[in-house]
Design a protein around this motif. Structure first.
Motif, short mmCIF file in Angstrom:
data_model
loop_
_atom_site.label_atom_id
_atom_site.label_comp_id
_atom_site.label_asym_id
_atom_site.label_seq_id
_atom_site.Cartn_x
_atom_site.Cartn_y
_atom_site.Cartn_z
N THR A 95 14.44 26.80 -8.74
CA THR A 95 14.80 26.97 -10.15
C THR A 95 16.00 27.90 -10.26
OG1 THR A 95 13.37 28.92 -10.45
CG2 THR A 95 12.39 26.76 -10.96
N GLY A 96 16.81 27.70 -11.30
CA GLY A 96 17.84 28.66 -11.66
C GLY A 96 19.00 28.79 -10.70
N LEU A 97 19.23 27.76 -9.86
CA LEU A 97 20.28 27.87 -8.86
C LEU A 97 20.85 26.50 -8.53
CD1 LEU A 97 18.95 26.79 -5.93
CD2 LEU A 97 17.77 28.96 -6.11
N GLN A 98 21.93 26.51 -7.74
CA GLN A 98 22.47 25.32 -7.10
C GLN A 98 22.45 25.53 -5.60
OE1 GLN A 98 26.28 25.49 -9.37
NE2 GLN A 98 25.90 23.31 -9.79
N VAL A 123 23.89 29.17 -5.16
CA VAL A 123 24.68 29.73 -6.25
C VAL A 123 23.73 30.07 -7.39
CG1 VAL A 123 26.50 29.30 -7.94
CG2 VAL A 123 26.70 28.35 -5.63
N ALA A 124 23.77 31.29 -7.88
CA ALA A 124 22.95 31.67 -9.03
C ALA A 124 23.56 31.10 -10.31
CB ALA A 124 22.86 33.19 -9.14
N LEU A 125 22.74 30.44 -11.11
CA LEU A 125 23.22 29.92 -12.38
C LEU A 125 23.20 31.03 -13.43
CD1 LEU A 125 21.40 26.47 -12.54
CD2 LEU A 125 23.83 26.87 -12.13
N PRO A 126 24.23 31.09 -14.28
CA PRO A 126 24.21 32.08 -15.36
C PRO A 126 23.10 31.75 -16.35
CG PRO A 126 25.99 30.52 -15.70
CD PRO A 126 25.41 30.21 -14.34
N ASP A 127 22.71 32.74 -17.12
CA ASP A 127 21.58 32.56 -18.04
C ASP A 127 21.79 31.37 -18.97
OD1 ASP A 127 19.01 33.69 -18.97
OD2 ASP A 127 20.10 33.93 -20.85
N ALA A 128 23.02 31.15 -19.40
CA ALA A 128 23.29 30.07 -20.35
C ALA A 128 23.07 28.69 -19.74
CB ALA A 128 24.72 30.18 -20.87
N ALA A 129 23.04 28.60 -18.40
CA ALA A 129 22.93 27.29 -17.75
C ALA A 129 21.70 27.14 -16.87
CB ALA A 129 24.18 27.03 -16.90
N ARG A 130 20.85 28.16 -16.81
CA ARG A 130 19.79 28.11 -15.81
C ARG A 130 18.67 27.13 -16.14
NH1 ARG A 130 15.41 31.96 -16.21
NH2 ARG A 130 15.43 33.12 -18.18
N PHE A 131 18.63 26.63 -17.36
CA PHE A 131 17.64 25.60 -17.70
C PHE A 131 18.29 24.23 -17.88
CE2 PHE A 131 15.31 29.44 -19.25
CZ PHE A 131 14.28 29.37 -18.31
N THR A 132 19.49 24.07 -17.30
CA THR A 132 20.15 22.77 -17.37
C THR A 132 19.35 21.73 -16.60
OG1 THR A 132 22.32 21.72 -17.15
CG2 THR A 132 21.57 23.04 -15.29
N PHE A 136 12.82 30.61 -5.94
CA PHE A 136 13.03 30.68 -7.38
C PHE A 136 14.05 31.76 -7.73
CE2 PHE A 136 8.29 29.69 -7.19
CZ PHE A 136 8.47 28.32 -7.32
N ILE A 137 14.88 31.47 -8.72
CA ILE A 137 15.68 32.50 -9.38
C ILE A 137 15.31 32.48 -10.85
CG2 ILE A 137 17.99 33.18 -10.11
CD1 ILE A 137 19.06 32.38 -7.45
N GLY A 138 14.93 33.65 -11.36
CA GLY A 138 14.59 33.80 -12.76
C GLY A 138 15.22 35.06 -13.31
N ARG A 139 14.68 35.53 -14.41
CA ARG A 139 15.19 36.75 -15.02
C ARG A 139 14.11 37.82 -15.17
NH1 ARG A 139 18.95 34.21 -13.86
NH2 ARG A 139 20.99 34.06 -14.87
N SER A 140 12.87 37.48 -14.81
CA SER A 140 11.79 38.46 -14.92
C SER A 140 10.70 38.13 -13.91
CB SER A 140 11.20 38.46 -16.33
OG SER A 140 10.49 37.25 -16.56
N GLU A 180 5.27 32.32 -13.41
CA GLU A 180 5.02 31.04 -14.07
C GLU A 180 5.60 29.88 -13.26
OE1 GLU A 180 3.79 28.11 -16.76
OE2 GLU A 180 3.09 30.15 -16.31
N PHE A 181 6.81 30.06 -12.70
CA PHE A 181 7.38 29.02 -11.83
C PHE A 181 6.43 28.72 -10.67
CE2 PHE A 181 11.89 30.65 -13.00
CZ PHE A 181 11.86 29.92 -14.18
N ARG A 182 5.90 29.78 -10.07
CA ARG A 182 5.00 29.60 -8.93
C ARG A 182 3.74 28.84 -9.35
NH1 ARG A 182 0.39 31.40 -6.87
NH2 ARG A 182 0.19 31.51 -4.58
N ARG A 183 3.18 29.21 -10.50
CA ARG A 183 1.96 28.53 -10.96
C ARG A 183 2.21 27.04 -11.16
NH1 ARG A 183 -0.10 26.22 -15.02
NH2 ARG A 183 1.75 26.58 -16.32
N GLU A 184 3.35 26.71 -11.77
CA GLU A 184 3.65 25.30 -12.02
C GLU A 184 3.87 24.54 -10.71
OE1 GLU A 184 6.36 24.34 -15.29
OE2 GLU A 184 6.30 26.47 -15.85
#
Length: 339
Positions: free
Chosen positions: A79-82, A137-146, A280-284, A290-294
């Protein structure tokens, strides 16, 4: 490639080099199993988590597949990366929840995880030597749910000062890669003939990282020999990453008596804080939980169509997520960009 370092050991530090260059010492990380292929990881580390938005650098090979078993990485999430895969030798079959693709030398494969994707990587049966890099590559917050996606591009080699340049991400030497990025980035392979000089105008707003794969190169006065950096009488181990700070309008590379191959990574300093754990890359901390649970839900029931999608082959083997650490995850940031 799956990050098996759930609690990675911190590097001892970063050696300072002339012109404020930083030398990042790698650590060896097995990909799993008693005959696992070993990678040399320079990012993330204790003193630096990023070069631009590049946040993960694994360099591997040349690896004798008959001895190590090659790359055998079952399905795992991101998640949250390329991911950016670049091979020097060998072939890897990449399968993800958008389809199946082959990775070959001189061809870049870029996978955008965005909100979530899963993939597997296996070296092919006819691959005898495996050699390349795996980058995140870490995605910026504005694009991390693309939306998740996959792109493939074959850069054409161009000659600059007698050297060969292949641009697989961003722009350099009049060449531009069409693959999608969400922050200004650069990724290129440079091949220098013996006893030659290469002067490259670069974006002075970029940080740049130099990883020498073969040969001997002097980079702005710092000698890098077969992956070993030598400056002011000191030496360091093979596979290190030499980082040049933003502000330089050009890079001057000189090769030694043998041909040299260099991987050049660059980008505007990434100023956001991220939480990075497993794949995973997240912000918190709570977001990563939650990513792990899913993912665990999807791992136990492959028919689940959730954040990570479904593999085309319902029988695809997947990796379970490790247990979360007992303490809360801490964020990473580009401390060098703050100074």
């Amino acid at each position: 490639m799956s990050n098996l370092e759930v609690s990675p050991p911190e590097l001892d530090g970063v050696a300072e080099r002339p012109g404020d260059a930083e030398l990042i010492v790698p650590r060896e990380v097995p990909l799993g199993g008693p005959r696992a292929m070993t990678v040399h990881r320079t990012l993330p580390g204790k003193e630096r988590s990023f070069v631009g938005a590049w946040c993960f650098v694994d360099h591997y090979g040349p690896d004798d597949v008959a001895r190590s078993g090659g790359m055998q990485v079952p399905g795992h999430p991101h998640t949250g990366l390329q991911t950016v895969s670049w091979l020097f030798d060998g072939v890897i079959e990449h399968r993800d929840t958008t389809g199946a693709h082959a990775m070959r030398p001189g061809e870049v494969n870029l996978m955008t995880a965005g909100a979530g994707i899963a993939h597997s990587e296996f070296s092919t049966a006819d691959t005898t030597t495996l050699h390349g890099v795996q980058l995140w590559v870490a995605l910026p917050d504005a694009a991390r749910f693309t939306a998740a996606g996959f792109e493939h591009f074959v850069p054409q080699p161009v000659s600059v000062d007698g050297a060969v340049v292949l641009v697989f991400v961003g722009e350099l030497a009049g060449q531009r890669s069409p693959v999608t990025t969400y922050t200004p980035l650069l990724g290129a392979e440079l091949r220098l003939p013996p006893d030659s000089a290469l002067r490259l105008p670069v974006n002075r707003g970029f940080e740049h990282g130099l990883l020498v794969d073969s040969g001997t190169v002097t980079a702005n006065g710092t000698v890098i020999a077969n992956g070993t950096v030598i400056a002011n009488g000191s030496t360091a181990a093979r596979g290190e990453l030499l980082v040049q700070p933003a502000g330089r309008p050009e890079l001057l590379l000189r090769s030694g008596s043998e041909p040299a191959r260099v991987l050049l990574l660059g980008g505007e300093p990434f100023t956001e804080e991220i939480v990075m754990w497993w794949n995973f890359i997240g912000r918190s901390h709570d977001g990563v939980v939650e990513f792990r649970r899913e993912w665990q839900d999807a791992h136990h029931d492959p028919t689940t169509v959730g954040r990570f999608g479904r593999f085309p082959d319902a029988g695809e083997t997947t990796l379970p997520a490790p247990d979360m650490p007992t303490s809360r995850l801490r964020s990473r940031r580009n401390r060098r960009a703050d100074s």
